[in-house]
Design a protein around this motif. Structure first.
Motif, PDB file in Angstrom:
ATOM      1  N   LEU A  61       0.797  -1.220   0.000  1.00 37.47           N
ATOM      2  CA  LEU A  61       0.000   0.000   0.000  1.00 37.47           C
ATOM      3  C   LEU A  61       0.832   1.273   0.000  1.00 37.47           C
ATOM      4  O   LEU A  61       0.312   2.349  -0.289  1.00 37.47           O
ATOM      5  N   ILE A  62       2.109   1.162   0.334  1.00 37.42           N
ATOM      6  CA  ILE A  62       2.995   2.326   0.321  1.00 37.42           C
ATOM      7  C   ILE A  62       4.314   1.950  -0.321  1.00 37.42           C
ATOM      8  O   ILE A  62       4.667   0.778  -0.419  1.00 37.42           O
ATOM      9  N   ALA A  63       5.032   2.968  -0.752  1.00 44.42           N
ATOM     10  CA  ALA A  63       6.370   2.779  -1.320  1.00 44.42           C
ATOM     11  C   ALA A  63       7.314   3.742  -0.615  1.00 44.42           C
ATOM     12  O   ALA A  63       6.890   4.736  -0.030  1.00 44.42           O
ATOM     13  N   ALA A  64       8.595   3.419  -0.644  1.00 48.54           N
ATOM     14  CA  ALA A  64       9.603   4.262  -0.004  1.00 48.54           C
ATOM     15  C   ALA A  64      10.738   4.514  -0.984  1.00 48.54           C
ATOM     16  O   ALA A  64      11.068   3.667  -1.806  1.00 48.54           O
ATOM     17  N   ARG A  65      11.310   5.710  -0.870  1.00 45.84           N
ATOM     18  CA  ARG A  65      12.503   6.027  -1.655  1.00 45.84           C
ATOM     19  C   ARG A  65      13.433   6.844  -0.764  1.00 45.84           C
ATOM     20  O   ARG A  65      12.988   7.568   0.126  1.00 45.84           O
ATOM     21  N   ARG A  66      14.710   6.691  -1.020  1.00 48.30           N
ATOM     22  CA  ARG A  66      15.699   7.422  -0.246  1.00 48.30           C
ATOM     23  C   ARG A  66      16.055   8.710  -0.957  1.00 48.30           C
ATOM     24  O   ARG A  66      16.300   8.727  -2.153  1.00 48.30           O
ATOM     25  N   GLU A  67      16.064   9.794  -0.197  1.00 50.48           N
ATOM     26  CA  GLU A  67      16.536  11.090  -0.681  1.00 50.48           C
ATOM     27  C   GLU A  67      17.532  11.599   0.348  1.00 50.48           C
ATOM     28  O   GLU A  67      17.125  12.072   1.415  1.00 50.48           O
ATOM     29  N   GLY A  68      18.802  11.459   0.031  1.00 51.94           N
ATOM     30  CA  GLY A  68      19.837  11.838   0.994  1.00 51.94           C
ATOM     31  C   GLY A  68      19.748  10.958   2.215  1.00 51.94           C
ATOM     32  O   GLY A  68      19.772   9.743   2.120  1.00 51.94           O
ATOM     33  N   ARG A  69      19.587  11.576   3.365  1.00 55.83           N
ATOM     34  CA  ARG A  69      19.492  10.808   4.610  1.00 55.83           C
ATOM     35  C   ARG A  69      18.052  10.482   4.986  1.00 55.83           C
ATOM     36  O   ARG A  69      17.812   9.798   5.978  1.00 55.83           O
ATOM     37  N   SER A  70      17.102  10.957   4.214  1.00 51.18           N
ATOM     38  CA  SER A  70      15.689  10.745   4.525  1.00 51.18           C
ATOM     39  C   SER A  70      15.096   9.625   3.693  1.00 51.18           C
ATOM     40  O   SER A  70      15.497   9.395   2.554  1.00 51.18           O
ATOM     41  N   ILE A  71      14.114   8.967   4.270  1.00 50.75           N
ATOM     42  CA  ILE A  71      13.304   8.011   3.522  1.00 50.75           C
ATOM     43  C   ILE A  71      11.944   8.670   3.342  1.00 50.75           C
ATOM     44  O   ILE A  71      11.295   9.066   4.310  1.00 50.75           O
ATOM     45  N   ILE A  72      11.538   8.802   2.082  1.00 51.08           N
ATOM     46  CA  ILE A  72      10.283   9.449   1.734  1.00 51.08           C
ATOM     47  C   ILE A  72       9.261   8.355   1.417  1.00 51.08           C
ATOM     48  O   ILE A  72       9.522   7.470   0.607  1.00 51.08           O
ATOM     49  N   TYR A  73       8.114   8.447   2.044  1.00 53.46           N
ATOM     50  CA  TYR A  73       7.050   7.461   1.840  1.00 53.46           C
ATOM     51  C   TYR A  73       5.929   8.067   1.003  1.00 53.46           C
ATOM     52  O   TYR A  73       5.587   9.234   1.154  1.00 53.46           O
ATOM     53  N   THR A  74       5.377   7.248   0.123  1.00 52.25           N
ATOM     54  CA  THR A  74       4.247   7.649  -0.707  1.00 52.25           C
ATOM     55  C   THR A  74       3.216   6.530  -0.712  1.00 52.25           C
ATOM     56  O   THR A  74       3.547   5.360  -0.509  1.00 52.25           O
ATOM     57  N   ALA A  75       1.977   6.902  -0.965  1.00 52.51           N
ATOM     58  CA  ALA A  75       0.925   5.907  -1.132  1.00 52.51           C
ATOM     59  C   ALA A  75       1.135   5.208  -2.474  1.00 52.51           C
ATOM     60  O   ALA A  75       1.561   5.822  -3.443  1.00 52.51           O
ATOM     61  N   ALA A  76       0.845   3.925  -2.513  1.00 52.74           N
ATOM     62  CA  ALA A  76       0.905   3.157  -3.762  1.00 52.74           C
ATOM     63  C   ALA A  76      -0.486   3.248  -4.401  1.00 52.74           C
ATOM     64  O   ALA A  76      -1.364   2.426  -4.133  1.00 52.74           O
ATOM     65  N   TYR A  77      -0.671   4.272  -5.219  1.00 49.22           N
ATOM     66  CA  TYR A  77      -1.990   4.546  -5.784  1.00 49.22           C
ATOM     67  C   TYR A  77      -2.502   3.409  -6.662  1.00 49.22           C
ATOM     68  O   TYR A  77      -3.706   3.171  -6.725  1.00 49.22           O
ATOM     69  N   GLY A  78      -1.614   2.709  -7.325  1.00 55.00           N
ATOM     70  CA  GLY A  78      -2.037   1.573  -8.148  1.00 55.00           C
ATOM     71  C   GLY A  78      -2.668   0.480  -7.314  1.00 55.00           C
ATOM     72  O   GLY A  78      -3.726  -0.058  -7.665  1.00 55.00           O
ATOM     73  N   ARG A  79      -2.031   0.164  -6.197  1.00 55.03           N
ATOM     74  CA  ARG A  79      -2.582  -0.866  -5.304  1.00 55.03           C
ATOM     75  C   ARG A  79      -3.883  -0.375  -4.673  1.00 55.03           C
ATOM     76  O   ARG A  79      -4.840  -1.124  -4.532  1.00 55.03           O
ATOM     77  N   MET A  80      -3.923   0.892  -4.291  1.00 45.97           N
ATOM     78  CA  MET A  80      -5.140   1.452  -3.713  1.00 45.97           C
ATOM     79  C   MET A  80      -6.286   1.371  -4.728  1.00 45.97           C
ATOM     80  O   MET A  80      -7.392   0.946  -4.400  1.00 45.97           O
ATOM     81  N   GLY A  81      -6.011   1.749  -5.967  1.00 48.48           N
ATOM     82  CA  GLY A  81      -7.025   1.670  -7.015  1.00 48.48           C
ATOM     83  C   GLY A  81      -7.467   0.247  -7.281  1.00 48.48           C
ATOM     84  O   GLY A  81      -8.655  -0.027  -7.489  1.00 48.48           O
ATOM     85  N   GLY A  82      -6.512  -0.671  -7.250  1.00 48.87           N
ATOM     86  CA  GLY A  82      -6.842  -2.081  -7.434  1.00 48.87           C
ATOM     87  C   GLY A  82      -7.747  -2.600  -6.328  1.00 48.87           C
ATOM     88  O   GLY A  82      -8.690  -3.358  -6.580  1.00 48.87           O
ATOM     89  N   LEU A  83      -7.477  -2.172  -5.099  1.00 49.99           N
ATOM     90  CA  LEU A  83      -8.298  -2.592  -3.968  1.00 49.99           C
ATOM     91  C   LEU A  83      -9.711  -2.009  -4.087  1.00 49.99           C
ATOM     92  O   LEU A  83     -10.703  -2.717  -3.889  1.00 49.99           O
ATOM     93  N   LEU A  84      -9.799  -0.731  -4.428  1.00 42.48           N
ATOM     94  CA  LEU A  84     -11.117  -0.114  -4.588  1.00 42.48           C
ATOM     95  C   LEU A  84     -11.897  -0.776  -5.728  1.00 42.48           C
ATOM     96  O   LEU A  84     -13.102  -1.023  -5.607  1.00 42.48           O
ATOM     97  N   SER A  85     -11.215  -1.077  -6.817  1.00 41.99           N
ATOM     98  CA  SER A  85     -11.873  -1.761  -7.940  1.00 41.99           C
ATOM     99  C   SER A  85     -12.369  -3.134  -7.516  1.00 41.99           C
ATOM    100  O   SER A  85     -13.491  -3.526  -7.849  1.00 41.99           O
ATOM    101  N   PHE A  86     -11.531  -3.854  -6.776  1.00 44.61           N
ATOM    102  CA  PHE A  86     -11.909  -5.178  -6.284  1.00 44.61           C
ATOM    103  C   PHE A  86     -13.171  -5.090  -5.428  1.00 44.61           C
ATOM    104  O   PHE A  86     -14.087  -5.896  -5.562  1.00 44.61           O
ATOM    105  N   LEU A  87     -13.230  -4.094  -4.541  1.00 47.36           N
ATOM    106  CA  LEU A  87     -14.369  -3.954  -3.638  1.00 47.36           C
ATOM    107  C   LEU A  87     -15.653  -3.583  -4.376  1.00 47.36           C
ATOM    108  O   LEU A  87     -16.743  -3.969  -3.962  1.00 47.36           O
TER     109      LEU A  87
END
Length: 121
Positions: A61-87
């Motif tokens: 449901l989320i993805a992470a990427r490193r930017e310097g010393r920080s880890i940035i988290y984002t929602a995995a919109y594809g998975r979220m959309g897939g779940l909503l479609s499934f429901l």
């Protein structure tokens, strides 16, 4: 979406803290939010946040990427959309009024949805 993936995603979201993290990341869009900022915004200890992020990540449901010393988290919109479609896949049973309010919600948010990877994830 396979039922096992849907159950995993729904299980991950069935916790107040994880749901709060996920909703915050959905609001943040593709820019994402660093872990420390998530913890400060939600007022949770780092170890609790780490556990919640791990569960959400394992559910896809989320993805992470490193930017310097920080880890940035984002929602995995594809998975979220897939779940909503499934429901909503079998909604209506030939009675469109049943799902009309849900369709209205989808249409309302569609204009601001970021470009997403395949909704089949």
């Amino acid at each position: 979406m396979e039922i096992k993936l849907a159950v995993t995603a729904l299980s991950a979201l069935a916790h107040e803290g994880r749901l709060a993290v996920f909703r915050l990341l959905v609001q943040a869009g593709s820019v994402g939010i660093p872990a420390g900022e998530i913890a400060r915004h939600l007022g949770v200890p780092a170890n609790t946040l780490s556990a919640n992020l791990n569960v959400l990540s394992n559910a896809g449901l989320i993805a992470a990427r490193r930017e310097g010393r920080s880890i940035i988290y984002t929602a995995a919109y594809g998975r979220m959309g897939g779940l909503l479609s499934f429901l909503m896949e079998d909604c209506c049973q030939g009675v469109p009024e049943i799902c009309a309010p849900l369709v209205d919600v989808v249409n309302r948010v569609a204009c601001c949805a970021p470009e997403v990877e395949s909704a089949q994830q």
